[in-house]
Design a protein around this motif. Structure first.
Motif, short mmCIF file in Angstrom:
data_model
loop_
_atom_site.label_atom_id
_atom_site.label_comp_id
_atom_site.label_asym_id
_atom_site.label_seq_id
_atom_site.Cartn_x
_atom_site.Cartn_y
_atom_site.Cartn_z
N THR B 637 0.85 -1.20 0.00
CA THR B 637 0.00 0.00 0.00
C THR B 637 0.88 1.25 0.00
O THR B 637 0.60 2.21 -0.72
CB THR B 637 -0.91 0.01 1.24
N ASN B 638 1.95 1.21 0.77
CA ASN B 638 2.83 2.37 0.84
C ASN B 638 3.41 2.75 -0.52
O ASN B 638 3.42 3.91 -0.90
CB ASN B 638 3.99 2.11 1.81
N ALA B 640 2.17 2.03 -3.37
CA ALA B 640 1.07 2.53 -4.20
C ALA B 640 0.79 4.00 -3.87
O ALA B 640 0.53 4.82 -4.75
CB ALA B 640 -0.18 1.70 -3.97
N LEU B 641 0.87 4.34 -2.56
CA LEU B 641 0.61 5.72 -2.17
C LEU B 641 1.72 6.65 -2.66
O LEU B 641 1.45 7.77 -3.08
CB LEU B 641 0.47 5.81 -0.64
N VAL B 642 2.96 6.17 -2.63
CA VAL B 642 4.07 6.97 -3.17
C VAL B 642 3.81 7.22 -4.66
O VAL B 642 3.92 8.34 -5.15
CB VAL B 642 5.42 6.26 -2.97
N GLY B 643 3.41 6.16 -5.37
CA GLY B 643 3.10 6.29 -6.79
C GLY B 643 1.91 7.22 -7.01
O GLY B 643 1.84 7.92 -8.00
N GLY B 644 0.99 7.23 -6.05
CA GLY B 644 -0.20 8.07 -6.15
C GLY B 644 0.12 9.55 -6.17
O GLY B 644 -0.70 10.37 -6.56
N PHE B 645 1.34 9.89 -5.77
CA PHE B 645 1.76 11.28 -5.86
C PHE B 645 1.88 11.71 -7.32
O PHE B 645 1.70 12.87 -7.65
CB PHE B 645 3.08 11.47 -5.11
N ALA B 646 2.20 10.74 -8.19
CA ALA B 646 2.26 11.06 -9.62
C ALA B 646 0.86 11.37 -10.12
O ALA B 646 0.64 12.35 -10.82
CB ALA B 646 2.86 9.91 -10.39
N ALA B 647 -0.10 10.55 -9.77
CA ALA B 647 -1.49 10.73 -10.13
C ALA B 647 -2.23 9.66 -9.36
O ALA B 647 -1.72 8.54 -9.25
CB ALA B 647 -1.70 10.55 -11.63
N LYS B 648 -3.39 10.01 -8.84
CA LYS B 648 -4.04 9.06 -7.93
C LYS B 648 -4.44 7.76 -8.62
O LYS B 648 -4.55 6.73 -7.97
CB LYS B 648 -5.26 9.70 -7.27
N GLU B 649 -4.65 7.81 -9.94
CA GLU B 649 -5.00 6.55 -10.63
C GLU B 649 -3.89 5.53 -10.51
O GLU B 649 -4.12 4.33 -10.55
CB GLU B 649 -5.23 6.76 -12.13
N VAL B 650 -2.64 6.03 -10.39
CA VAL B 650 -1.48 5.14 -10.35
C VAL B 650 -1.56 4.20 -9.15
O VAL B 650 -0.98 3.11 -9.17
CB VAL B 650 -0.19 5.99 -10.32
N ILE B 651 -2.32 4.60 -8.11
CA ILE B 651 -2.47 3.75 -6.93
C ILE B 651 -2.95 2.36 -7.34
O ILE B 651 -2.42 1.35 -6.88
CB ILE B 651 -3.46 4.38 -5.92
N ILE B 652 -3.91 2.32 -8.24
CA ILE B 652 -4.46 1.03 -8.65
C ILE B 652 -3.43 0.20 -9.40
O ILE B 652 -3.20 -0.96 -9.08
CB ILE B 652 -5.71 1.21 -9.53
N THR B 654 -0.23 0.41 -9.37
CA THR B 654 0.89 -0.01 -8.53
C THR B 654 0.47 -1.14 -7.60
O THR B 654 1.22 -2.10 -7.39
CB THR B 654 1.41 1.18 -7.71
N LEU B 655 -0.74 -1.04 -7.05
CA LEU B 655 -1.24 -2.15 -6.23
C LEU B 655 -1.27 -3.43 -7.06
O LEU B 655 -0.92 -4.50 -6.58
CB LEU B 655 -2.65 -1.84 -5.71
N GLY B 656 -1.69 -3.26 -8.32
CA GLY B 656 -1.73 -4.41 -9.22
C GLY B 656 -0.37 -5.07 -9.35
O GLY B 656 -0.24 -6.29 -9.23
N THR B 657 0.66 -4.24 -9.54
CA THR B 657 2.02 -4.79 -9.66
C THR B 657 2.46 -5.41 -8.34
O THR B 657 3.03 -6.50 -8.30
CB THR B 657 3.00 -3.67 -10.04
N ALA B 658 2.19 -4.69 -7.24
CA ALA B 658 2.65 -5.16 -5.94
C ALA B 658 2.00 -6.49 -5.58
O ALA B 658 2.60 -7.35 -4.95
CB ALA B 658 2.35 -4.12 -4.88
N TYR B 659 0.74 -6.66 -5.97
CA TYR B 659 0.06 -7.92 -5.70
C TYR B 659 0.22 -8.88 -6.88
O TYR B 659 -0.48 -9.87 -6.97
CB TYR B 659 -1.41 -7.67 -5.38
N SER B 660 1.14 -8.52 -7.77
CA SER B 660 1.51 -9.34 -8.93
C SER B 660 0.35 -10.06 -9.57
O SER B 660 0.19 -11.26 -9.46
CB SER B 660 2.60 -10.34 -8.55
#
Lengths: 79, 746
Positions: B637-638, B640-652, B654-660
């Protein structure tokens, strides 16, 4: 003619500004807008929450808050 | 300063707001204009060029002001330019139907000793209202040319410019206008003027009598300048001013500045007497505008109509910009695909695709949205309706230390869920006072913008699928309450101070010109593209680097590669080549081939997950766990939140990648939503905490960039990031800990 504060005027009532007791920024703003002693004004209406108030002055409509209207004294035509 | 450049003559355009100044400026300069900011401040600086009989004129459009006192930035800018750059002439645009107040500014410019040509604008409107003005007679009395114009149709433009050129050619220093201010002021004024002239006090820039007036008016800016120039003379002047102020207070219960203003209006009244203005009896009746106002600002209908109009603006902006936004998205993804196809795999390709194209695409993707939004705002502003909104809503917003005009910025930013904080931040330009404006700037990002919505949708679908509508409603209410509450907090602490006077003109309703709307829209859009573009590119490259470097160590990459090879080797030979190329198998392929393909995809996803964990961002995410475990977030989640600084859509994503995503435990591949549900780390309490955190934490960097630009300093951009994130963290911890104590989210 009785003198009242602009806040207490009724909708549609006419009068002539008799005194502006504000100085500093507010005083300047009021005078920049043409509210100086001797200016005829008319209350055009009030916002839905009764504040600010819309005043017709020198051919245009000016709105100001009630607590700013307190600095303006008006000789009203009649009550 | 310097000698007047003969080849390029400087002309300034001055006038009240709503006098048609911009329309005239546009009519004269056409496409040959550009917009910037005055150095160091956010007041717009418009300049244009005009060629006439082989001569080149440079026109500067001064900000619209009612006077030349130095209270607002606009007035200060206008005054400084007039004093320091000494334009060859000022075109003073005045509204013919509202002459008395408009001439107040004229008188002040004349007192500075600058030649004025009056453009008597909107004579057609005035005539329609039964007001006729004898321009000839007015010109005689003023001693300066007066040209009737109708800026909307370009009428009078040529005559005006002829007069301007003729005037500039005379090039003689005009004597400043000398008004008389009555028996109390005049003797002191004369005395002060003599002293100033004799000592050469500020005479480089200002006429002596004008400086004396400013001392009487207690103009802080001039007092400071005077103190710096010659403290001794300044002190003597102050003493004189003080004495007369005391006298006037004692005898008349008034102030010098009030008496000066009275006499200026007296002068104007005298100027207009005896046939200059002829009013027919119908001039006093209710104009059409007032009749419209009877409905549009009515106690009952007013708010109703306002909701409808705002809804229409919303629909217009977000519905019609969807097509070009999608189109641009497609263009950028096609460009990305093209790069993927043509360039060899490696860091350069990754930088181009994930860093630059995604970053620039993110900025440009906003452009259609901004164009539509600014067009709608320009329309509401130019028709005069925006002023009515401020008038009706001021009372509510004042409770929170804001201003009636703040409302528009909130709505655009997502007050009705789905807006965007970028145009919202830029819309705060309609706020004139800096304290209220900053408080609005800093709180609009709390609204639920369109980029937060898909994240909310995902989490709500995963954990609150029974109560979708209620959850969305709750989040909307929460964002409004937080924004207003925090605005109040900021206004009573950091931006302490009384509210700025609310004296707002309600201009008559007007149909805007299409050209004016286009120019308005284009100016702001272009500024956004220019100013936002460069910073955003840099930050998006930085974020890309954080999430890419350092790559996985060689032996781990080799391990993944070996596993992939093993899967391919296990296949019957006809299928090996296809599997290695990454092409999905045909529908008719045997189940073993399909399984192998899925296994390969899972290995790819696993590798990117591991790479993300290993990257700087991943390490940051893991070290942040020490803090974020208080609100139930793990490293994934963290990140994803760092990535969300680029744009909030990125949260999804990045979560996708993190949860592979793509890993197949069973036959079907799990959706992110199912995956989150199954993960022991997640539960409804964590989901709610995450949504609150995402709603409130740092705005995306496009918004931050705009805050920096609009506030004029990096300080407020940084403050916004730190302040928002702190508030979000505190609230998330509270929510999570209380929730746990109450037994939710086991």
């Amino acid at each position: 003619m009785p003198t009242v504060m602009l806040r207490h005027m009724l909708s549609g009532q006419r009068g002539v500004v008799s005194k502006v007791i504000a100085n500093g920024e507010l005083g300047r703003r009021i005078r920049d807008m043409g509210l100086v002693p001797g200016t005829p004004i008319m209350i055009q209406g009030r916002a839905p929450l009764k504040d600010p108030v819309a005043v017709r002055v020198r051919n245009f409509t000016l709105t100001l808050r009630n607590n700013e209207a307190d600095f303006i004294h008006v000789e009203v035509e009649d009550h | 300063m310097g000698p007047i450049n003969r080849s390029e003559i400087l002309i300034a355009l001055a006038g009240n707001p709503n006098s048609g100044k911009s329309t005239l400026f546009n009519a004269i300069t056409g496409a040959r204009q550009h917009v910037g900011n005055y150095p160091g401040i956010t007041v717009e600086k418009k300049e244009g060029f005009y060629d006439f009989n082989g001569r080149s004129l440079r026109l500067v459009d001064l900000p619209g002001t009612y006077s030349l006192t130095a209270y607002s930035l606009e007035e200060r800018v206008a005054r400084e330019l007039l004093a320091n750059e000494r334009p060859a002439a000022v075109i003073n645009v005045v509204d013919a139907s509202n002459l008395e107040r408009n001439l107040y500014l004229t008188v002040q410019i004349l007192e500075m000793g600058i030649p004025v040509i009056v453009a008597l604008n909107m004579v057609d409107v005035a005539k329609g209202r039964g007001i006729e003005i004898d321009a000839q007679l007015l010109a005689e009395r003023l001693g300066f040319p007066v040209v009737p114009t109708v800026a909307r149709r370009g009428e009078g433009k040529t005559e005006l410019m002829e007069k301007v050129l003729a005037f500039a050619d005379e090039n003689q220093r005009r004597e400043p206008l000398r008004l008389y201010y009555g028996p109390d002021i005049d003797p002191v004024l004369d005395d002060m003027e003599r002293e100033i002239a004799a000592s050469g006090f500020l005479t480089e820039v200002y006429p002596p009598r004008w400086t004396a007036l400013k001392y009487l008016e207690a103009d802080e800016q001039i007092l400071d300048a005077g103190n710096a120039a010659d403290p001794e003379v300044s002190r003597r002047l102050l003493e004189k001013a003080h004495r007369v102020t005391e006298h006037i207070k004692a005898t008349l219960d008034s102030y010098p500045e009030a008496i000066i203003a009275d006499h200026r209006y007296g002068f104007i009244t005298a100027l207009l007497k005896g046939g200059v203005v002829r009013k027919s009896p119908r001039a006093d009746r209710l104009y059409l505008s007032d009749q419209i106002d009877k409905v549009l600002t009515n106690r009952f209908f007013g708010p109703l109509v306002m909701v409808l109009i705002l809804y229409a603006v919303y629909q217009f902006t977000f519905r019609y910009s969807e097509i070009p936004v999608n189109l641009l998205e497609k263009v950028f993804s096609a460009l990305g695909d093209w790069c993927l196809a043509t360039l060899p795999e490696g860091p350069l390709r990754s930088l181009l695709v994930s860093g630059i194209i995604d970053g620039v695409g993110g900025v440009l993707g906003f452009v259609p949205l901004i164009v539509f939004m600014f067009f709608a705002i320009a329309f509401l502003e130019d028709t005069g309706y925006l002023a009515r909104c401020a008038y009706m809503l001021d009372r509510i917003f004042r409770i929170f230390g804001l201003h009636g005009n703040s409302f528009m910025a909130y709505i655009i930013s997502g007050g009705i869920a789905g807006g965007c904080a970028v145009p919202g931040v830029m819309a705060t330009r309609t706020l004139r006072s800096s304290r209220e404006r900053l408080a609005t700037l800093l709180t609009v990002p709390f609204m639920n913008c369109g980029a937060k919505l898909p994240v909310f949708a995902l989490l709500i679908a995963s954990f609150f699928s029974e109560h979708r509508a209620q959850m969305m409603f709750l989040l909307t209410i929460l964002s409004w309450s937080m924004a207003l509450f925090l605005a109040k907090l900021i206004r009573v602490t950091l931006l302490k101070g009384p509210s700025t006077p609310f004296l707002l003109e309600l201009p008559p309703y007007r149909l805007p010109t299409f050209k004016g709307l286009l120019i308005h829209t284009w100016e702001r859009t272009w500024q956004y593209i220019q100013k936002a573009g460069s910073v955003i590119l840099a930050i998006s490259i930085l974020l890309w680097a954080l999430m890419t470097y350092p790559g996985l160590p060689e032996e781990r990459r080799e391990a993944f590669q070996a596993e992939r090879l093993a899967v391919v080797e296990a296949l019957p030979s006809p299928y090996r080549e296809a599997a290695a190329s990454g092409e999905p198998p045909d529908a008719g392929a045997p189940p073993a081939v399909r399984a192998a393909w899925e296994r390969l995809r899972a290995l790819d996803a696993g590798e990117s997950r591991d790479a993300l964990m290993y990257s700087f961002a991943g390490r940051m995410g893991r070290s942040l766990e020490a803090l974020t475990r208080w609100c139930g977030f793990d490293w994934r989640t963290n990140v994803a939140l760092v990535g969300g600084f680029a744009a909030k859509e990125v949260i999804i994503s990045t979560l996708g990648t993190a949860y592979s995503l793509g890993e197949t435990d069973s036959e079907e591949s799990l959706s992110l939503s199912r995956r989150l549900q199954k993960d022991p780390q997640w539960n409804p309490l964590v989901a709610l905490t995450a949504m609150v955190f995402i709603m409130l934490y740092s705005p995306c960097f496009v918004t931050v960039t705009c805050i920096v630009k609009e506030s004029g300093t990096w300080k407020w951009g940084l403050f916004s990031m730190v302040f928002s994130t702190t508030i979000a963290f505190i609230l998330a911890v509270l929510l999570y800990q209380i929730g746990r104590a109450l037994g939710f989210g086991a």
